[in-house]
Design a protein around this motif. Structure first.
Motif, PDB file in Angstrom:
ATOM      1  N   GLU A   7      35.533  41.038  17.476  1.00 43.16           N
ATOM      2  CA  GLU A   7      35.486  39.813  16.675  1.00 43.16           C
ATOM      3  C   GLU A   7      36.219  39.950  15.348  1.00 43.16           C
ATOM      4  O   GLU A   7      36.560  38.958  14.723  1.00 43.16           O
ATOM      5  N   LYS A  28      37.691  32.361  17.421  1.00 52.06           N
ATOM      6  CA  LYS A  28      37.106  31.681  18.569  1.00 52.06           C
ATOM      7  C   LYS A  28      38.211  31.138  19.476  1.00 52.06           C
ATOM      8  O   LYS A  28      39.209  30.626  19.003  1.00 52.06           O
ATOM      9  N   ASP A  30      34.723  26.242  11.857  1.00 49.34           N
ATOM     10  CA  ASP A  30      35.834  27.097  12.255  1.00 49.34           C
ATOM     11  C   ASP A  30      37.127  26.415  11.810  1.00 49.34           C
ATOM     12  O   ASP A  30      37.681  25.575  12.513  1.00 49.34           O
TER      13      ASP A  30
END
Ligand SMILES: Nc1nc2c(ncn2[C@@H]2O[C@H](COP(=O)(O)OP(=O)(O)O)[C@@H](O)[C@H]2O)c(=O)[nH]1
Ligand SMILES: [Mg+2]
Lengths: 203, 131
Positions: free
Chosen positions: A38, A43, B49
């Motif tokens: 990570e 993502k 994000d």
């Protein structure tokens, strides 16, 4: 287009995985996503996948460490391969800094590979980019099927079909097993960063 | 095509975004380019994000520009999505950039429009003009 932030000494580049539908572009990103920590990857975003077809794109951001004091951030994208999605492909190609062309080793895909590469050349040309100048590497994917009863192309045949004129680096791979996935990424990243920095120096 | 921004340019952008948008009630502001690079983000992006938001916004803007062409427009200058609690507003900055503003229901859309229009004018020269 790349973006260099001198306040952070950071460069951001866009690398697009291109190629015929079902050749293994999404599988490349999925493999990278699960193999990286990570700290390195952000993502993964997949848009509108019906069945396992990419309708818009997949997206995976990576932080690849530093080169000469400059932090390298890379955004990987895939395009939908199906012929009918050309408008989407053009959108994803916008501002591309490097390309991985994922070719399918299945014999039945021989023509689709060539068509897709030609489509790439045209789409780049429409954006005033020359396929011979943009950093590009080929990946001959699904080599794990060699020895199975599914007919596959030889790498020599694939080189001749796709690389006789371009003469770019190529890698045999199996995105499913992870073979060649990192090698491909490493080469395209290296070339892309070099290309971006050369363009910047010549400004 | 490629963009290089000095520390001063980035500081300038940060100032403009903070002064005109965050102080005007926006929760979070992002400046991205149309290929999806995140240039600057300000405000409180906890649990957000921002890298994915930048990529998706560029794609969304690109797709909308194609819709614009279908109806005989060049492009849309702004887009707005309304949520239950949070809203998002996209403004075109020159040809190559998008300003993304997130704001809550207590802030008026009119105010955001006014402020983003002002910010856009200030940002264009910093980002190298209209091209
Ligand atoms: N045998 C084999 N199958 C693969 C490989 N890479 C992808 N596939 C399969 O091929 C299909 C299409 O892959 P996908 O990544 O979705 O292709 P894309 O359309 O290029 O994104 C999926 O069923 C994958 O599991 C590979 O290296 N070997
Ligand atoms: Mg896919």
């Amino acid at each position: 287009m790349s973006f260099i932030d001198l306040s952070k000494n950071e460069v951001q580049c866009k690398i697009v995985y291109y190629g015929p539908g079902r050749g293994g572009k999404t599988t490349n990103l999925l493999y990278l996503h699960q193999a990286m920590t990570e700290a390195v990857r952000g993502k993964m975003v997949t848009i509108d996948t019906k069945g396992d077809r990419t309708l818009f794109f997949d997206f995976l951001p990576l932080a690849l460490g530093k080169i000469q004091g400059l932090s390298i951030k890379i955004q990987l994208y895939t395009v939908p391969g199906q012929v009918m999605y050309n408008a989407t492909r053009k959108l994803v190609l916008k501002g591309v800094d490097g390309i991985v062309f994922v070719a399918d080793s299945l014999k039945v895909q021989k023509e689709k590979n060539v068509e897709s590469l030609e489509n790439l050349r045209q789409n780049l040309a429409e954006d005033n980019l020359d396929i011979k100048e943009v950093p590009l590497v080929l990946q001959f994917n699904k080599r794990d099927l060699g020895g199975s009863n599914i007919p596959i192309l030889t790498v020599e045949e694939m080189e001749e079909d796709m690389n006789s004129e371009l003469q770019v680096p190529w890698f045999s791979g199996s995105a499913l097993k992870g073979d060649g996935v990192f090698e491909t990424l490493r080469e395209i990243s290296k070339r892309t960063v070099k290309y971006v920095s050369r363009k910047l120096l010549s400004r | 095509m490629d963009l290089v921004l000095s520390k001063e340019a980035i500081d300038n952008i940060i100032n403009v975004l903070d002064e005109d948008l965050l102080r005007g009630g926006a929760d979070c502001v992002l400046l991205v380019d149309r290929s999806g690079n995140l240039i600057v983000n300000r405000g409180d992006p906890a649990n957000l994000d921002v890298v994915a938001l930048a990529a998706l916004s560029a794609a969304n803007f690109g797709a909308t520009a194609e819709i614009a062409k279908l109806i005989g427009e060049d492009d849309f200058a702004l887009l707005f999505h309304k949520g239950k609690n949070e809203n998002i507003h996209f403004t075109k900055v020159g040809k190559g950039f998008i300003l993304i503003t997130l704001f809550g229901k207590e802030v008026s859309l009119g105010l955001i429009r006014l402020n983003t229009a002002k910010v856009t004018e200030t940002l264009i020269p910093i980002l190298g003009g209209e091209q």
